[in-house]
Design a protein around this motif. Structure first.
Motif, PDB file in Angstrom:
ATOM      1  N   THR A  38      19.920  74.786 -30.986  1.00 22.51           N
ATOM      2  CA  THR A  38      20.371  73.446 -30.650  1.00 22.51           C
ATOM      3  C   THR A  38      19.791  72.445 -31.639  1.00 22.51           C
ATOM      4  OG1 THR A  38      20.476  74.033 -28.307  1.00 22.51           O
ATOM      5  CG2 THR A  38      20.469  71.699 -28.845  1.00 22.51           C
ATOM      6  N   VAL A  39      20.661  71.697 -32.294  1.00 23.40           N
ATOM      7  CA  VAL A  39      20.245  70.684 -33.263  1.00 23.40           C
ATOM      8  C   VAL A  39      21.001  69.393 -32.980  1.00 23.40           C
ATOM      9  CG1 VAL A  39      19.640  72.324 -35.077  1.00 23.40           C
ATOM     10  CG2 VAL A  39      21.973  71.485 -34.923  1.00 23.40           C
ATOM     11  N   ALA A  40      20.416  68.285 -33.392  1.00 23.23           N
ATOM     12  CA  ALA A  40      21.045  66.962 -33.282  1.00 23.23           C
ATOM     13  C   ALA A  40      21.401  66.480 -34.688  1.00 23.23           C
ATOM     14  CB  ALA A  40      20.110  65.972 -32.589  1.00 23.23           C
ATOM     15  N   VAL A  41      22.681  66.234 -34.917  1.00 21.80           N
ATOM     16  CA  VAL A  41      23.180  65.874 -36.246  1.00 21.80           C
ATOM     17  C   VAL A  41      23.942  64.559 -36.136  1.00 21.80           C
ATOM     18  CG1 VAL A  41      24.539  66.627 -38.225  1.00 21.80           C
ATOM     19  CG2 VAL A  41      23.398  68.315 -36.799  1.00 21.80           C
ATOM     20  N   ASP A  42      23.706  63.650 -37.090  1.00 25.53           N
ATOM     21  CA  ASP A  42      24.482  62.420 -37.178  1.00 25.53           C
ATOM     22  C   ASP A  42      25.036  62.288 -38.589  1.00 25.53           C
ATOM     23  OD1 ASP A  42      22.118  61.999 -38.416  1.00 25.53           O
ATOM     24  OD2 ASP A  42      21.687  60.061 -37.525  1.00 25.53           O
ATOM     25  N   PHE A  79      31.119  53.513 -40.621  1.00 26.48           N
ATOM     26  CA  PHE A  79      30.515  53.525 -39.286  1.00 26.48           C
ATOM     27  C   PHE A  79      29.666  54.780 -39.149  1.00 26.48           C
ATOM     28  CE2 PHE A  79      34.514  55.773 -38.789  1.00 26.48           C
ATOM     29  CZ  PHE A  79      34.169  56.875 -38.029  1.00 26.48           C
ATOM     30  N   ASP A  80      28.676  54.681 -38.280  1.00 27.18           N
ATOM     31  CA  ASP A  80      27.771  55.798 -38.011  1.00 27.18           C
ATOM     32  C   ASP A  80      28.301  56.619 -36.843  1.00 27.18           C
ATOM     33  OD1 ASP A  80      25.963  55.089 -39.991  1.00 27.18           O
ATOM     34  OD2 ASP A  80      24.904  53.698 -38.675  1.00 27.18           O
ATOM     35  N   VAL A  81      28.342  57.926 -37.048  1.00 26.21           N
ATOM     36  CA  VAL A  81      28.670  58.839 -35.958  1.00 26.21           C
ATOM     37  C   VAL A  81      27.405  59.043 -35.130  1.00 26.21           C
ATOM     38  CG1 VAL A  81      29.529  61.120 -35.351  1.00 26.21           C
ATOM     39  CG2 VAL A  81      30.408  59.955 -37.371  1.00 26.21           C
ATOM     40  N   PRO A  82      27.423  58.786 -33.833  1.00 23.19           N
ATOM     41  CA  PRO A  82      26.205  58.951 -33.019  1.00 23.19           C
ATOM     42  C   PRO A  82      25.676  60.380 -33.104  1.00 23.19           C
ATOM     43  CG  PRO A  82      27.914  57.791 -31.787  1.00 23.19           C
ATOM     44  CD  PRO A  82      28.559  58.310 -33.038  1.00 23.19           C
ATOM     45  N   PRO A  83      24.355  60.575 -32.954  1.00 19.71           N
ATOM     46  CA  PRO A  83      23.802  61.940 -33.003  1.00 19.71           C
ATOM     47  C   PRO A  83      24.468  62.846 -31.979  1.00 19.71           C
ATOM     48  CG  PRO A  83      22.050  60.308 -33.075  1.00 19.71           C
ATOM     49  CD  PRO A  83      23.304  59.552 -32.785  1.00 19.71           C
ATOM     50  N   GLN A  84      24.910  64.003 -32.433  1.00 15.33           N
ATOM     51  CA  GLN A  84      25.611  64.965 -31.597  1.00 15.33           C
ATOM     52  C   GLN A  84      24.723  66.184 -31.369  1.00 15.33           C
ATOM     53  OE1 GLN A  84      28.786  64.168 -30.417  1.00 15.33           O
ATOM     54  NE2 GLN A  84      28.419  62.220 -31.441  1.00 15.33           N
ATOM     55  N   GLU A  85      24.559  66.546 -30.095  1.00 12.61           N
ATOM     56  CA  GLU A  85      23.826  67.762 -29.753  1.00 12.61           C
ATOM     57  C   GLU A  85      24.754  68.953 -29.977  1.00 12.61           C
ATOM     58  OE1 GLU A  85      20.723  68.230 -28.891  1.00 12.61           O
ATOM     59  OE2 GLU A  85      20.128  66.122 -28.832  1.00 12.61           O
ATOM     60  N   ILE A  86      24.410  69.795 -30.958  1.00 12.36           N
ATOM     61  CA  ILE A  86      25.296  70.872 -31.386  1.00 12.36           C
ATOM     62  C   ILE A  86      24.583  72.206 -31.226  1.00 12.36           C
ATOM     63  CG2 ILE A  86      26.575  71.824 -33.353  1.00 12.36           C
ATOM     64  CD1 ILE A  86      26.684  68.924 -34.417  1.00 12.36           C
ATOM     65  N   LEU A  87      25.300  73.200 -30.701  1.00 11.65           N
ATOM     66  CA  LEU A  87      24.799  74.567 -30.611  1.00 11.65           C
ATOM     67  C   LEU A  87      25.391  75.351 -31.778  1.00 11.65           C
ATOM     68  CD1 LEU A  87      23.138  76.606 -28.928  1.00 11.65           C
ATOM     69  CD2 LEU A  87      25.264  77.207 -27.755  1.00 11.65           C
ATOM     70  N   SER A  88      24.530  75.732 -32.715  1.00  9.15           N
ATOM     71  CA  SER A  88      25.004  76.435 -33.901  1.00  9.15           C
ATOM     72  C   SER A  88      25.440  77.852 -33.552  1.00  9.15           C
ATOM     73  CB  SER A  88      23.901  76.463 -34.968  1.00  9.15           C
ATOM     74  OG  SER A  88      22.771  77.175 -34.500  1.00  9.15           O
ATOM     75  N   ARG A  89      25.981  78.544 -34.535  1.00 10.20           N
ATOM     76  CA  ARG A  89      26.495  79.897 -34.288  1.00 10.20           C
ATOM     77  C   ARG A  89      25.387  80.880 -33.955  1.00 10.20           C
ATOM     78  NH1 ARG A  89      30.195  82.451 -38.903  1.00 10.20           N
ATOM     79  NH2 ARG A  89      28.146  82.640 -39.907  1.00 10.20           N
ATOM     80  N   ASP A  90      24.156  80.627 -34.438  1.00 11.26           N
ATOM     81  CA  ASP A  90      23.029  81.498 -34.111  1.00 11.26           C
ATOM     82  C   ASP A  90      22.224  80.970 -32.930  1.00 11.26           C
ATOM     83  OD1 ASP A  90      22.247  79.319 -35.532  1.00 11.26           O
ATOM     84  OD2 ASP A  90      20.904  80.367 -36.887  1.00 11.26           O
ATOM     85  N   SER A  91      22.885  80.177 -32.051  1.00 14.60           N
ATOM     86  CA  SER A  91      22.316  79.722 -30.769  1.00 14.60           C
ATOM     87  C   SER A  91      21.072  78.854 -30.952  1.00 14.60           C
ATOM     88  CB  SER A  91      21.986  80.925 -29.869  1.00 14.60           C
ATOM     89  OG  SER A  91      23.144  81.688 -29.621  1.00 14.60           O
ATOM     90  N   VAL A 147      19.496  65.931 -39.806  1.00 14.44           N
ATOM     91  CA  VAL A 147      19.551  67.089 -38.914  1.00 14.44           C
ATOM     92  C   VAL A 147      18.199  67.175 -38.221  1.00 14.44           C
ATOM     93  CG1 VAL A 147      19.894  69.573 -38.732  1.00 14.44           C
ATOM     94  CG2 VAL A 147      21.193  68.270 -40.419  1.00 14.44           C
ATOM     95  N   ARG A 148      18.196  66.957 -36.921  1.00  9.36           N
ATOM     96  CA  ARG A 148      16.946  66.954 -36.153  1.00  9.36           C
ATOM     97  C   ARG A 148      16.806  68.291 -35.430  1.00  9.36           C
ATOM     98  NH1 ARG A 148      19.368  61.996 -35.134  1.00  9.36           N
ATOM     99  NH2 ARG A 148      18.290  60.188 -36.010  1.00  9.36           N
ATOM    100  N   LEU A 149      15.661  68.957 -35.682  1.00  6.59           N
ATOM    101  CA  LEU A 149      15.383  70.248 -35.070  1.00  6.59           C
ATOM    102  C   LEU A 149      14.374  70.082 -33.945  1.00  6.59           C
ATOM    103  CD1 LEU A 149      14.959  72.390 -38.311  1.00  6.59           C
ATOM    104  CD2 LEU A 149      17.016  72.086 -36.942  1.00  6.59           C
ATOM    105  N   PRO A 150      14.362  70.982 -32.948  1.00  8.19           N
ATOM    106  CA  PRO A 150      13.325  70.942 -31.911  1.00  8.19           C
ATOM    107  C   PRO A 150      11.934  71.129 -32.509  1.00  8.19           C
ATOM    108  CG  PRO A 150      15.163  72.354 -31.246  1.00  8.19           C
ATOM    109  CD  PRO A 150      15.393  72.001 -32.681  1.00  8.19           C
ATOM    110  N   VAL A 151      10.930  70.569 -31.843  1.00 13.91           N
ATOM    111  CA  VAL A 151       9.561  70.611 -32.365  1.00 13.91           C
ATOM    112  C   VAL A 151       9.064  72.048 -32.475  1.00 13.91           C
ATOM    113  CG1 VAL A 151       7.191  69.851 -31.971  1.00 13.91           C
ATOM    114  CG2 VAL A 151       9.088  68.327 -31.420  1.00 13.91           C
ATOM    115  N   GLN A 152       9.341  72.879 -31.475  1.00 14.49           N
ATOM    116  CA  GLN A 152       8.889  74.273 -31.521  1.00 14.49           C
ATOM    117  C   GLN A 152       9.525  75.013 -32.687  1.00 14.49           C
ATOM    118  OE1 GLN A 152       9.768  75.927 -27.688  1.00 14.49           O
ATOM    119  NE2 GLN A 152       8.188  74.758 -26.628  1.00 14.49           N
ATOM    120  N   LEU A 153      10.798  74.743 -32.946  1.00 19.93           N
ATOM    121  CA  LEU A 153      11.456  75.389 -34.071  1.00 19.93           C
ATOM    122  C   LEU A 153      10.877  74.914 -35.397  1.00 19.93           C
ATOM    123  CD1 LEU A 153      13.661  77.282 -35.055  1.00 19.93           C
ATOM    124  CD2 LEU A 153      15.272  75.373 -34.957  1.00 19.93           C
TER     125      LEU A 153
END
Length: 305
Positions: free
Chosen positions: A118-122, A104-116, A200-206
């Protein structure tokens, strides 16, 4: 699989059998009401024979097992199957459990990494049932519970990593998630076989900032490589000049090679090589004449005075 069934479902000396650490009480005499209902059910089966066989005979596939409950109690002997097994229609109920690997697929999760950041990972998770009785009696819905636990574990594991670690250490993250999920779902009779990070989806600006950083790093390396090439070329030219200086005839041969290369292009340009030694002789003669003329002028000035 049979080993697990025998190990976890046999009755103990106190008249109890356990599944997943939870004990279920069972006595040899369930009660007068249960005895009467069982007797009536068997009488109905005999009275309606052979039509009752359609309700009594059940079949499970090679990859399935049947967990049977009689009057709400887990039937002794463990899960049934594969093949044919018998139930008493009025007092027995059963549930089929699929032992094949499920993904099964884990839905994309909005995660705040340790260096602040925000990424979306599935991710994708592979699991299977290795103890059918536990997955039925210990947890109400093992599939839904495993999915929720996988999403929570993904957030917890990635929340302790930097962005660079998330992008470069996917294998170690997957192994950590697989170990954590397997330990948590083991009491449910669920074996988590594999966990993989899909995207791993990163913000466009990043993304733009990282692209600019990578481009600047490449340009810096290109300039360093070009400077090293110029340095090596200058050393080679210096050595070539020293060799030509030792042999004046080598310069004439170089002239001839240059003319050969120019004539191969079939152009109309005409080049006359002029030896530098000849020019140096004229320059020396000109300097000597200028020196003599200068002395005569001084003598004339002194005479006039």
């Amino acid at each position: 699989m049979d080993h697990y069934q025998k190990q976890n479902n046999h009755p103990n000396h106190s008249g109890q059998h356990s599944a997943g650490g939870v004990s279920y009480t069972s006595t040899d005499s369930p009660g007068l009401c249960a005895f009467i209902l069982t007797l009536i059910s068997y009488l109905l089966i005999v009275a309606t024979f052979p039509f009752s066989l359609c309700l009594c005979i059940k079949v499970v596939q090679e990859y399935e097992r049947a967990v049977i409950f009689r009057l709400g109690r887990l039937l002794k002997g463990g899960a049934k199957g594969p093949g044919i097994f018998f139930i008493v229609p009025c007092i027995d109920s059963y549930r089929k459990v699929d032992l094949r690997t499920v993904s099964f697929d884990v839905p994309p999760q909005e995660i705040l990494s340790r260096d602040s950041v925000t990424v979306a990972v599935d991710a994708v998770v592979y699991y299977k049932i290795f103890r059918p009785i536990h997955c039925v009696t210990v947890v109400s819905d093992f599939s839904h519970s495993t999915r929720l636990l996988a999403a929570t574990t993904l957030r917890n594991v990635l929340g302790t990593r930097n962005l660079a670690e998330i992008l470069s250490e996917r294998e170690s993250i997957s192994a950590t998630m697989q170990s954590s999920l397997d330990d948590a779902t083991d009491p449910w009779g669920v074996k988590v076989e594999r966990v993989e990070i899909k995207d791993v989806r990163l913000p466009v600006q990043l993304q733009r900032a990282m692209a600019a950083e990578a481009e600047a790093a490449r340009e810096a390396r290109a300039k360093v490589i070009a400077a090293e090439g110029e340095q090596r070329a200058s050393r080679a030219l210096k050595e070539a000049a020293e060799v030509i200086n030792e042999s004046p005839a080598a310069l004439q041969l170089r002239y001839m090679q240059t003319l050969n290369a120019i004539s191969a292009e079939k152009n109309s340009t005409i080049i006359f090589p002029l030896p530098i030694d000849l020019l140096s002789q004229y320059m020396k003669n000109g300097n000597s004449k200028n020196g003599k003329n200068g002395k005569s002028k001084k003598d004339l000035l002194s005479d006039d005075e």
